[in-house]
Design an enzyme around this catalytic site. Sequence first.
Site, mmCIF file in Angstrom:
data_model
loop_
_atom_site.group_PDB
_atom_site.id
_atom_site.type_symbol
_atom_site.label_atom_id
_atom_site.label_comp_id
_atom_site.label_asym_id
_atom_site.label_seq_id
_atom_site.Cartn_x
_atom_site.Cartn_y
_atom_site.Cartn_z
ATOM 1 N N PRO A 105 0.816 -1.218 0.000
ATOM 2 C CA PRO A 105 0.000 0.000 0.000
ATOM 3 C C PRO A 105 0.844 1.259 0.000
ATOM 4 O O PRO A 105 2.079 1.222 0.087
ATOM 5 C CB PRO A 105 -0.766 -0.133 1.320
ATOM 6 C CG PRO A 105 0.240 -0.759 2.238
ATOM 7 C CD PRO A 105 1.030 -1.718 1.380
ATOM 8 N N TRP A 106 0.147 2.407 -0.032
ATOM 9 C CA TRP A 106 0.839 3.689 -0.099
ATOM 10 C C TRP A 106 1.129 4.294 1.279
ATOM 11 O O TRP A 106 1.877 5.255 1.376
ATOM 12 C CB TRP A 106 0.043 4.691 -0.934
ATOM 13 C CG TRP A 106 -1.430 4.787 -0.625
ATOM 14 C CD1 TRP A 106 -2.447 4.280 -1.376
ATOM 15 C CD2 TRP A 106 -2.048 5.454 0.499
ATOM 16 N NE1 TRP A 106 -3.663 4.578 -0.791
ATOM 17 C CE2 TRP A 106 -3.447 5.299 0.360
ATOM 18 C CE3 TRP A 106 -1.568 6.160 1.596
ATOM 19 C CZ2 TRP A 106 -4.357 5.824 1.281
ATOM 20 C CZ3 TRP A 106 -2.470 6.672 2.525
ATOM 21 C CH2 TRP A 106 -3.836 6.509 2.360
ATOM 22 N N LYS B 36 4.636 -5.468 -6.364
ATOM 23 C CA LYS B 36 4.071 -4.261 -6.985
ATOM 24 C C LYS B 36 3.819 -3.237 -5.889
ATOM 25 O O LYS B 36 2.877 -3.358 -5.120
ATOM 26 C CB LYS B 36 2.751 -4.546 -7.701
ATOM 27 C CG LYS B 36 2.229 -3.331 -8.499
ATOM 28 C CD LYS B 36 0.744 -3.377 -8.749
ATOM 29 C CE LYS B 36 -0.039 -2.641 -7.684
ATOM 30 N NZ LYS B 36 0.190 -1.170 -7.651
ATOM 31 N N PRO B 37 4.639 -2.184 -5.792
ATOM 32 C CA PRO B 37 4.337 -1.124 -4.840
ATOM 33 C C PRO B 37 3.189 -0.270 -5.354
ATOM 34 O O PRO B 37 2.854 -0.301 -6.548
ATOM 35 C CB PRO B 37 5.639 -0.328 -4.787
ATOM 36 C CG PRO B 37 6.259 -0.524 -6.129
ATOM 37 C CD PRO B 37 5.864 -1.922 -6.562
ATOM 38 N N SER B 38 2.574 0.495 -4.462
ATOM 39 C CA SER B 38 1.544 1.433 -4.897
ATOM 40 C C SER B 38 2.119 2.372 -5.947
ATOM 41 O O SER B 38 3.246 2.866 -5.814
ATOM 42 C CB SER B 38 1.031 2.237 -3.705
ATOM 43 O OG SER B 38 0.248 3.335 -4.146
ATOM 44 N N GLU B 39 1.334 2.626 -6.965
ATOM 45 C CA GLU B 39 1.779 3.562 -8.001
ATOM 46 C C GLU B 39 1.962 4.982 -7.446
ATOM 47 O O GLU B 39 2.665 5.803 -8.035
ATOM 48 C CB GLU B 39 0.790 3.591 -9.173
ATOM 49 C CG GLU B 39 -0.593 4.104 -8.842
ATOM 50 C CD GLU B 39 -1.531 3.031 -8.300
ATOM 51 O OE1 GLU B 39 -2.747 3.297 -8.278
ATOM 52 O OE2 GLU B 39 -1.047 1.944 -7.914
ATOM 53 N N SER C 169 -6.643 -2.130 0.751
ATOM 54 C CA SER C 169 -8.046 -1.885 1.089
ATOM 55 C C SER C 169 -8.858 -3.168 1.028
ATOM 56 O O SER C 169 -8.433 -4.173 0.429
ATOM 57 C CB SER C 169 -8.642 -0.865 0.128
ATOM 58 O OG SER C 169 -8.758 -1.426 -1.180
ATOM 59 N N GLU D 220 -3.953 -8.529 4.400
ATOM 60 C CA GLU D 220 -4.001 -7.627 5.550
ATOM 61 C C GLU D 220 -4.700 -6.374 5.066
ATOM 62 O O GLU D 220 -4.138 -5.576 4.319
ATOM 63 C CB GLU D 220 -2.578 -7.328 6.051
ATOM 64 C CG GLU D 220 -2.540 -6.779 7.482
ATOM 65 C CD GLU D 220 -2.685 -5.274 7.555
ATOM 66 O OE1 GLU D 220 -3.852 -4.816 7.655
ATOM 67 O OE2 GLU D 220 -1.678 -4.572 7.507
ATOM 68 N N CYS E 119 -4.029 1.479 9.360
ATOM 69 C CA CYS E 119 -5.156 0.562 9.474
ATOM 70 C C CYS E 119 -5.460 0.172 10.919
ATOM 71 O O CYS E 119 -6.569 -0.265 11.222
ATOM 72 C CB CYS E 119 -4.923 -0.685 8.624
ATOM 73 S SG CYS E 119 -3.351 -1.496 8.911
ATOM 74 N N GLU F 182 -14.169 3.114 7.335
ATOM 75 C CA GLU F 182 -12.780 3.497 7.542
ATOM 76 C C GLU F 182 -12.491 4.811 6.816
ATOM 77 O O GLU F 182 -12.440 4.864 5.587
ATOM 78 C CB GLU F 182 -11.849 2.394 7.037
ATOM 79 C CG GLU F 182 -10.387 2.635 7.374
ATOM 80 C CD GLU F 182 -9.493 1.482 6.941
ATOM 81 O OE1 GLU F 182 -8.482 1.240 7.623
ATOM 82 O OE2 GLU F 182 -9.805 0.828 5.927
#
Length: 502
Positions: free
Chosen positions: A172-173, A197-200, A250, A271, A305, A403
């Site tokens: 996630p970012w 794959k990291p968040s863009e 998410s 997660e 989170c 959330e």
Amino acid sequence: MTLTDLKPATVQRATGDSLLTPADLPPAGHFIDGSFVTSEAADTTEVVDPSTERVITQVANGTADDVDRAVTAARAAQPAWGALLPKARSELLHRVADRIAEHAEVLVRLESANTGKPLSVAQDDVDGTVDTFRFMAGALRATTSMAAGEYAEDHLSLILREPLGVVGVVTPWNYPLLMAAWKIAPILAAGNTLVIKPSEQTPLSTLKLAELLADIVPAGVLNVVTGLGPVVGAGLTAHPEVDMVALTGSVNSGRAVARGAAESLKRVHLELGGKAPVVVFADANLKATAEALRVAGFYNSGQECGAACRVLVEESVADEFVALFTAQVQQIVVGQPGAGDDVEVGPLVSRAHYDRVTGFLSRAAEAGVRATVGGAALEGTGYFIAPTVLVDVPEGAECARDEIFGPVVTVETFSTEDEAIRRANDTPLGLSASVWTESGRRGHDVVRRLDAGTVWVNAHLVLANEVPWGGFKGSGYGRDLSLYALDDYSRTKHVMHNHARS
């Protein structure tokens, strides 16, 4: 007072040069089979500094062919990596930790510039990354399993732990580097190879990590493909040579991964989100609780989170608690990274997320929910929202169930312990929770009745690599950190020997 009557705080602005120089940035392209390569397509995504709204750089939007190249490299490298003795993999992971520690300063600045988080928060992330690799380096040499023994007459059973193979990872970012480490370290420790794959929106620290480790980790063992979820994430999920997909993200992303993995019956590690209830009883130390929730509710701008975002306080002490908590939140310094060591809260990560959180605040105001502090966006450049405490929150309100993932904490009241527990559990998410009481018996009992993967007593958001992290219900399944993560990224094989001599 309504939300529109509030006078928002100001943003503490940095002076001087940018946090980054061109030399700090990782090379362009994907990291595949030990080196950076160009993408199969020319399409890119802008990486934006959320505190200034300036473009830092651009990264490639990967294609299905890019994913396939990376998975092919990971598959080819896995047998040799998985065959290494635990001692050899352990020593390499210690070298990884050493290299990260040596380059901590540039990683901190990259993380702060890309996410907007204060330098102190980014430093904690880098320190946690180092410790994650050190813990897994030790843990992989001390795995335990069921004892070998004779469980059927004349037959000796033993249990082997084997790597799964190739793992696809989506991060996630909000904690780009740390969440990458939470996945990479146990995956490699267990003998797997991976494509991440990291968040863009926040890929820079993951790409930098690959650059820093290129001469340590064997080619093909660690691969990075940047790009968008519907292409790269979905490509990893559907790829026939990927044995497992691990995602932190998410709830909607988790659903998409689970659906995609179902076709090939891949293992999935999820997660996902949280809406942590914080149950404050009348006998709690209210001053200490308010001070602790100042951090636990607003750390990383509430983009956490496990954040202490939903307080349920016993009605007899609600006014006193709200006054104490509001006073704490009013003291929070909001600012850009590098604007001073006193900055606690930075911007939200993107314009889209900023719009999402301000939408929650607008709808809460329309529903009659009141802000004792904050409640609005802050003026000027950057995606800043004032730290906010919402009160007069009715049961079932949107702001208390969904959330928000921003610097917003809601406060509700309850009259009985049973009511508190029922309402705390009345959410589709179950990642974390906390209980605040001076009664040891009550603390033990209430913890047992709360439906969350981690429950703190008189604390919140305290983590350690030795203990597991993961949720129940809509917060997903699988565990990060601890020996349980090693279990998740390996498989058991039962071997039975017939030793009868007749």
